[in-house]
Design an enzyme around this catalytic site. Structure first.
Site, short mmCIF file in Angstrom:
data_model
loop_
_atom_site.label_atom_id
_atom_site.label_comp_id
_atom_site.label_asym_id
_atom_site.label_seq_id
_atom_site.Cartn_x
_atom_site.Cartn_y
_atom_site.Cartn_z
NE ARG A 48 3.35 -3.64 -2.36
CZ ARG A 48 3.86 -2.86 -1.44
NH1 ARG A 48 4.00 -1.57 -1.67
NH2 ARG A 48 4.22 -3.33 -0.28
CG ASP A 158 0.97 9.67 2.24
OD1 ASP A 158 1.56 9.31 3.28
OD2 ASP A 158 1.04 9.03 1.16
C1 SAM Z 1 5.84 3.85 6.03
S1 SAM Z 1 4.68 5.17 5.83
C2 SAM Z 1 5.10 6.22 7.22
C3 SAM Z 1 3.92 6.85 7.87
C4 SAM Z 1 4.20 7.71 9.12
N1 SAM Z 1 5.00 8.86 8.77
C5 SAM Z 1 4.90 6.90 10.17
O1 SAM Z 1 6.08 7.07 10.42
O2 SAM Z 1 4.24 6.04 10.79
C6 SAM Z 1 5.40 6.05 4.44
C7 SAM Z 1 4.42 7.01 3.77
O3 SAM Z 1 5.16 7.84 2.87
C8 SAM Z 1 4.35 8.10 1.74
N2 SAM Z 1 5.20 8.55 0.63
C9 SAM Z 1 6.04 7.83 -0.14
N3 SAM Z 1 6.63 8.60 -1.06
C10 SAM Z 1 6.16 9.86 -0.86
C11 SAM Z 1 6.38 11.09 -1.53
N4 SAM Z 1 7.21 11.20 -2.57
N5 SAM Z 1 5.72 12.18 -1.08
C12 SAM Z 1 4.86 12.09 -0.02
N6 SAM Z 1 4.61 10.94 0.64
C13 SAM Z 1 5.25 9.84 0.21
C14 SAM Z 1 3.65 6.78 1.50
O4 SAM Z 1 2.48 6.93 0.73
C15 SAM Z 1 3.37 6.31 2.93
O5 SAM Z 1 2.08 6.67 3.36
#
Ligand code: SAM
Length: 302
Positions: A48, A158
């Site tokens: 990545r 996010d």
């Molecule tokens: C797998 S996606 C889930 C998206 C949506 N909530 C769903 O369930 O379909 C996880 C998201 O969490 C975000 N994320 C990861 N660590 C985070 C953090 N510390 N604070 C805020 N967002 C975070 C990532 O950037 C990503 O967009």
């Protein structure tokens, strides 16, 4: 101790990510974002970050680590690259069914009786490319129209600036339309034409409900006002270790209205993380002191 040497360059003339370099990134990423990359993710991390090293003309991951330490913008860029952003419209459909059949009728009844306001505030706390907040917007706008005095605000946050930009653009390939129930698709989505052929865009009615902002769930206190009616924090706790999960859940509950609900992802649960909330449906939680859903017989999932 001897300083670890960089392994010989591979066929492309580049140095692979060494174990000690991986450890340094693992630690930094965990401190910054709460995301814990297990040891078996070493190759994934290398993959990545690889194109970023190339773009910056850096020879080793150690050089890139120094750049990331020095520069906050580069740290944000790095976190963009390591986050997993998979999402769908109307993901966890039973939660939308619960909202439609149990929560919204209750809000309407209470609003008619004058015991609740018609102003609704919702937080999608890891919104990825926007499918989650726009799904909520479609359901709520359909059920709670402005013409009946309802006002809906959805805050979508996010960690990743890259996904937030895509969420603000609100454009997806047309195949994604299959995830959206037809009546909502017709009411709230626009079909791309000309150069936008093969794409769809969220219409202005739902776009106007959602505000986007970068927010790190691992950085407390959260800079958002509390009292949310619904908080969606789905499919992100899985990337955190237990201590981070406890902190995040505590802070989310502190931002929930006493009559509010917290929605988690299908592989997530509050079990063992807090005593301050109880389950009112699969992966749906209410604050412990809430009487809002107490004693209710929950419907069978259809
Ligand atoms: C797998 S996606 C889930 C998206 C949506 N909530 C769903 O369930 O379909 C996880 C998201 O969490 C975000 N994320 C990861 N660590 C985070 C953090 N510390 N604070 C805020 N967002 C975070 C990532 O950037 C990503 O967009």
């Amino acid at each position: 101790m001897d300083k670890p040497r960089n392994p010989a360059p591979d066929a492309a003339g580049e140095h692979p990510l060494r174990k000690d370099e991986f450890r340094a990134f693992q630690d930094l990423i965990h401190r910054e974002s709460g995301i814990f990359l297990a040891d078996h993710k070493q190759a994934l991390l290398g993959g990545r970050l690889h194109s970023r090293l190339r773009a910056l003309g850096l020879a080793t991951y150690g050089d890139y680590f120094k750049a990331v330490q020095k520069d906050e913008a580069e740290r944000i860029e790095m976190l963009d690259r390591i986050s997993t952003n998979e999402t769908h419209f109307f993901r966890e459909p039973h939660q939308f069914e619960f909202l439609k059949t149990r929560v919204l009728p209750r809000w309407m009844e209470d609003a008619r009786a004058g015991t609740r306001s018609r102003s609704i505030r919702i937080w999608s706390a890891a919104c990825s490319t926007g499918e989650e907040p726009y799904s909520i917007a479609m359901l709520l706008l359909d059920q709670l129209p402005a013409s009946e005095g309802w006002s809906i605000e959805i805050l979508a946050t996010d960690l990743s600036t890259r996904v937030l930009q895509r969420a603000k653009d609100a454009v997806w390939r047309i195949e994604k339309a299959e995830e959206i129930p037809t009546p909502y698709l017709k009411a709230f989505m626009l079909q791309g034409t000309g150069p936008e052929q093969g794409k769809m865009k969220a219409g202005p009615e739902i776009r106007s409900l959602v505000t986007f902002s970068r927010m790190n769930l691992n950085s407390r206190p959260y800079p958002v006002p509390g009292g949310f009616d619904l908080i969606f924090c789905r499919n992100v706790l899985i990337y955190f270790n237990a201590a981070t999960k406890v902190n995040v859940v505590e802070e989310l509950l502190a931002h929930l209205s006493p009559a509010g609900l917290l929605f988690l992802g299908h592989a997530e649960s509050l079990h063992g993380l807090t005593e301050r909330a109880r389950s009112v449906g699969p992966t749906i939680y209410a604050p412990l002191q809430s009487t809002y859903f107490s004693g209710q017989k929950l419907p069978r999932l259809r």
